[in-house]
Enzyme design. Structure first.
Site, short mmCIF file in Angstrom:
data_model
loop_
_atom_site.label_atom_id
_atom_site.label_comp_id
_atom_site.label_asym_id
_atom_site.label_seq_id
_atom_site.Cartn_x
_atom_site.Cartn_y
_atom_site.Cartn_z
N ASP A 4 0.81 -1.13 -0.19
CA ASP A 4 0.14 0.18 0.12
C ASP A 4 0.74 1.19 0.06
O ASP A 4 2.20 1.26 0.16
CB ASP A 4 -1.02 0.09 1.01
CG ASP A 4 -0.39 -0.41 2.48
OD1 ASP A 4 1.07 -0.55 2.59
OD2 ASP A 4 -1.18 -0.94 3.39
N ASN A 27 -7.52 -3.00 14.83
CA ASN A 27 -8.74 -3.36 14.23
C ASN A 27 -8.87 -4.55 13.54
O ASN A 27 -9.86 -4.96 12.62
CB ASN A 27 -9.60 -2.04 13.66
CG ASN A 27 -8.87 -1.79 12.32
OD1 ASN A 27 -7.57 -2.41 11.90
ND2 ASN A 27 -9.25 -0.53 11.67
N HIS A 64 -7.35 -4.90 10.53
CA HIS A 64 -7.11 -4.71 9.04
C HIS A 64 -5.90 -5.29 8.60
O HIS A 64 -4.76 -5.79 9.36
CB HIS A 64 -7.21 -3.31 8.66
CG HIS A 64 -5.76 -2.38 9.20
ND1 HIS A 64 -5.98 -1.03 9.49
CD2 HIS A 64 -4.46 -2.66 9.49
CE1 HIS A 64 -4.84 -0.56 9.66
NE2 HIS A 64 -3.70 -1.66 9.47
N GLU A 71 -9.57 -2.03 5.51
CA GLU A 71 -10.44 -1.79 6.87
C GLU A 71 -11.52 -2.66 7.09
O GLU A 71 -12.14 -3.37 6.00
CB GLU A 71 -10.76 -0.35 7.05
CG GLU A 71 -9.50 0.77 6.93
CD GLU A 71 -8.61 0.83 7.85
OE1 GLU A 71 -8.70 -0.04 8.78
OE2 GLU A 71 -7.95 1.81 8.26
C1 F6R Z 1 1.57 -1.76 6.23
C2 F6R Z 1 0.01 -2.05 6.25
C3 F6R Z 1 -0.77 -2.11 7.65
C4 F6R Z 1 0.07 -2.43 8.77
C5 F6R Z 1 -0.51 -2.55 9.95
C6 F6R Z 1 0.35 -2.98 11.36
O1 F6R Z 1 1.96 -1.85 4.90
O2 F6R Z 1 -0.52 -2.31 5.28
O3 F6R Z 1 -1.68 -3.14 7.56
O4 F6R Z 1 0.64 -3.92 8.79
O5 F6R Z 1 -1.23 -1.19 10.37
O6 F6R Z 1 0.93 -1.58 11.21
P1 F6R Z 1 2.04 -1.66 12.48
O7 F6R Z 1 3.25 -2.89 12.04
O8 F6R Z 1 2.81 -0.39 12.46
O9 F6R Z 1 1.70 -1.92 13.85
#
Ligand code: F6R
Length: 258
Positions: A73, A142, A144, A149
């Protein structure tokens, strides 16, 4: 009903051990398939993994010469040079320190005039590369995965999405102010991720425990995007003890592999 039996779970002592474990799985996969197509994530979770991979490369034990990468992303509105863009993150954490061919590293274009067209171009590039062999994922508190989301459909593809207030808040730690956090992103879809041949989801810390437990042991439900992974045949969760702490019957599934 959960399909927990389909999910491999590795519980490591802490973040560093989990990072070493994930890095060694990726390094082994590259050794077995030098032309591997990797799906990569950003965020705090993979930082230790990338550090380990850089270390293995500097020791002469790992070459990225023939590796292709696709990131999950990117924020809409941030260009590749922006310090908080995911392209910058990948350059700083991994790409600038290994021998990967820049032309084979892909991150969605956050400045694309038309995100729908960019999504299609990104999907076509993944297909042209032969599909993703090994996808690394983190998970939001959450539930995701990538920026899919809660409510994201199982057949979703790479597209523009709104970030939830909780995700904007979580990601504000990387910005000077929460007002600077983009509210839109372009992300691979759940359908895109589910086509990866193999998936490793890494999660560490108490803040992920609920999302991990619901993803693995709850029903497959759009309210927890990672629960869709129960329907994939080759998923491994690599957790630290805290992230695993809300799984039931943890004693029976601990595979202390560090
Ligand atoms: C990042 C992504 C997100 C993260 C998730 C966890 O490319 O796609 O889904 O993997 O938000 O983020 P952290 O690792 O910062 O807790």
């Amino acid at each position: 009903m959960s399909n927990r039996a389909n999910t491999n779970i590795v519980v490591c002592d802490d973040f560093d051990a989990a990072s070493r474990h994930v890095a060694s799985r990726i390094a082994n996969a590259i050794a077995t398939t030098p032309k591997i197509v990797l799906g990569l994530a950003t965020g705090s979770t993979p930082v230790g993994t990338y550090r380990e991979l850089v270390h293995l490369h500097h020791e002469g034990k790992l070459s990225f010469a023939n590796v292709t990468t696709f990131n999950l992303d990117e924020y809409i509105g941030l260009g590749p040079e922006h310090p908080q863009s995911f392209r910058s993150f990948m350059q700083q954490q991994l790409f600038d320190h290994v021998n990967v061919d820049a032309r084979r590293t892909h991150v969605p274009n956050g400045l694309a005039d038309n995100p729908a067209t960019e999504g299609k171009i990104y999907e076509d590039s993944i297909v042209a590369a032969g599909g993703i062999d090994l996808q690394l994922l983190g998970i939001g508190s959450n539930g995701h995965i990538a920026f899919n989301e809660p409510g994201s459909p199982r057949d979703s593809r790479t597209r523009a999405v709104d970030l939830t207030p909780s995700t904007v808040e979580a990601n504000s730690r990387f910005f000077d102010s929460i007002d600077d956090v983009p509210k839109l992103a372009i992300t691979m879809g759940i359908g895109t991720i589910m086509e990866a041949k193999q998936i490793i989801l890494m999660a560490c810390g108490q803040g992920k425990a609920e999302a991990v437990a619901r993803s693995i042991e709850g029903s497959v439900d759009e309210s927890i995007p990672a629960s869709h992974l129960q329907l994939h045949g080759d998923v491994t969760y690599v957790l630290d003890i805290q992230a695993a702490s809300k799984l039931s019957a943890i004693d029976t599934i601990v595979n202390r592999d560090v």
